[in-house]
Design an enzyme around this catalytic site. Sequence first.
Site, PDB file in Angstrom:
ATOM      1  N   HIS A  26       0.843  -1.202   0.000  1.00 18.15           N
ATOM      2  CA  HIS A  26       0.000   0.000   0.000  1.00 18.15           C
ATOM      3  C   HIS A  26       0.879   1.253   0.000  1.00 18.15           C
ATOM      4  O   HIS A  26       0.597   2.222  -0.724  1.00 18.15           O
ATOM      5  CB  HIS A  26      -0.879   0.041   1.256  1.00 18.15           C
ATOM      6  N   ASP A 139      -3.830  -7.077  -7.729  1.00 17.10           N
ATOM      7  CA  ASP A 139      -5.225  -7.422  -8.028  1.00 17.10           C
ATOM      8  C   ASP A 139      -5.469  -7.096  -9.502  1.00 17.10           C
ATOM      9  O   ASP A 139      -6.091  -6.079  -9.828  1.00 17.10           O
ATOM     10  CB  ASP A 139      -6.152  -6.637  -7.100  1.00 17.10           C
ATOM     11  N   GLN A 142      -9.048  -6.709 -10.822  1.00 20.56           N
ATOM     12  CA  GLN A 142      -9.649  -5.493 -10.257  1.00 20.56           C
ATOM     13  C   GLN A 142      -9.159  -4.251 -11.014  1.00 20.56           C
ATOM     14  O   GLN A 142      -9.951  -3.369 -11.362  1.00 20.56           O
ATOM     15  CB  GLN A 142      -9.265  -5.395  -8.773  1.00 20.56           C
ATOM     16  N   MET A 173       2.675  -9.151  -0.988  1.00 17.33           N
ATOM     17  CA  MET A 173       2.160  -8.602   0.271  1.00 17.33           C
ATOM     18  C   MET A 173       0.649  -8.497   0.207  1.00 17.33           C
ATOM     19  O   MET A 173       0.085  -8.155  -0.840  1.00 17.33           O
ATOM     20  CB  MET A 173       2.772  -7.239   0.540  1.00 17.33           C
TER      21      MET A 173
END
Length: 271
Positions: A26, A139, A142, A173
Site C-alpha cells: 500500500h 489485483d 480489479q 504482500m
Amino acid sequence: MRLAERLRCKGRLGLVPTMGYLHEGHLDLVRRCNRLADSTVVSIFVNPAQFGPKEDLSRYPRDFGRDRRMLEKEGVDVIFCPNAAAMYPRGYATWVDVERLTEGMCGRFRPGHFRGVATVVLKLFNIVRPHVAVFGAKDWQQAAVIRRMALDLDTGTRVVVAPTTREKDGLAMSSRNSYLTAKQRAEAPALYEALVTARGLVRAGEKNAEKVKQRALAVIRVGSSGKVQYVEVADPDTLEPVRRIAGPVVVALAVWFGRTRLIDNIVCVPR
Ligand code: AMP
C-alpha cells in the site's frame, strides 16, 4: 470532502483506495501517488458490498491507529475513512456492473465481488474527484475492471497501476497474509515460484497455455498444501482466456490455505 475540494483547486489530486491494515505494498502506491500528484488522499474502507455472505468481512483485519501512523510518515494529506452507513445509506439502490471482464478468474468464484468494487471505486471517485488514482497490479482483474469503468463512465480520473510489492521470499504482500499460520506462511511462496516457472516457460517460447498452467499447478502441489481454486492464462487487457500464446499474457491464480484465499499473478511476454 471540502478539504479535497480545496486541495484539488491547489494542484493535482491523487487517490489511493484501500481497505486498511496497511503494508509496504500500500505504501508503495502512496509513494507513487505522491510523485504523480500534489496532494494525496488515502481512503480506508472495508467495503461490505464486495464481500460474499460467507466471506471474511467480519474478521477482516483492522488497525486504524497503525494505519494512520504509517500514512502520516508518508506525508499523506487526507485519510478518508467513511463508515458503511455513510456509503450505503438506507434505500441505497445503484450499482456499477462491468461486463465481460468480471466473468472469469476471481469473478467466477466471487459473484457480485466486482460489482461491489466498481461501485465503491466510482463513489470514491465522485466524492474525492481525484485527477489520478493508483491501484496495485497484485489485483490484476480489479485493476482491469476499474480501468474499464473509468473509461466507460467518463470519470476523468487517470487510473495508474503500480507493480506488486513482494516479501523477500516472493510472496505478494497482502493484508490477508496475517491470517496464515506459520506453516502456511512458509508454503505460500510456492505461488510466486509457480508464476515465475510459468513466466520462464512463456519466455522460452512455450505456446501451449495448458502446458504452462499444468507446470504452475505442479509447482504449487509439490511446494504447498494449498488448494488451487484456479490458474488461468489470459489476455492481460481483455482477460479472455488464451489457449495459444502469441503475445503477452497474464498468468493469474487463486489458492486456498485453510480458510485464507490468496491471489497473485504475473505478466509473461514471449521473446
Ligand atoms: P486492499 O487494501 O487489499 O483492498 O488493496 C488496496 C490497493 O492496494 C489495491 O489497489 C491493491 O491492488 C493494492 N495492493 C494490495 N497489495 C499490494 C501489493 N502487494 N503490491 C502492490 N499493490 C498492492
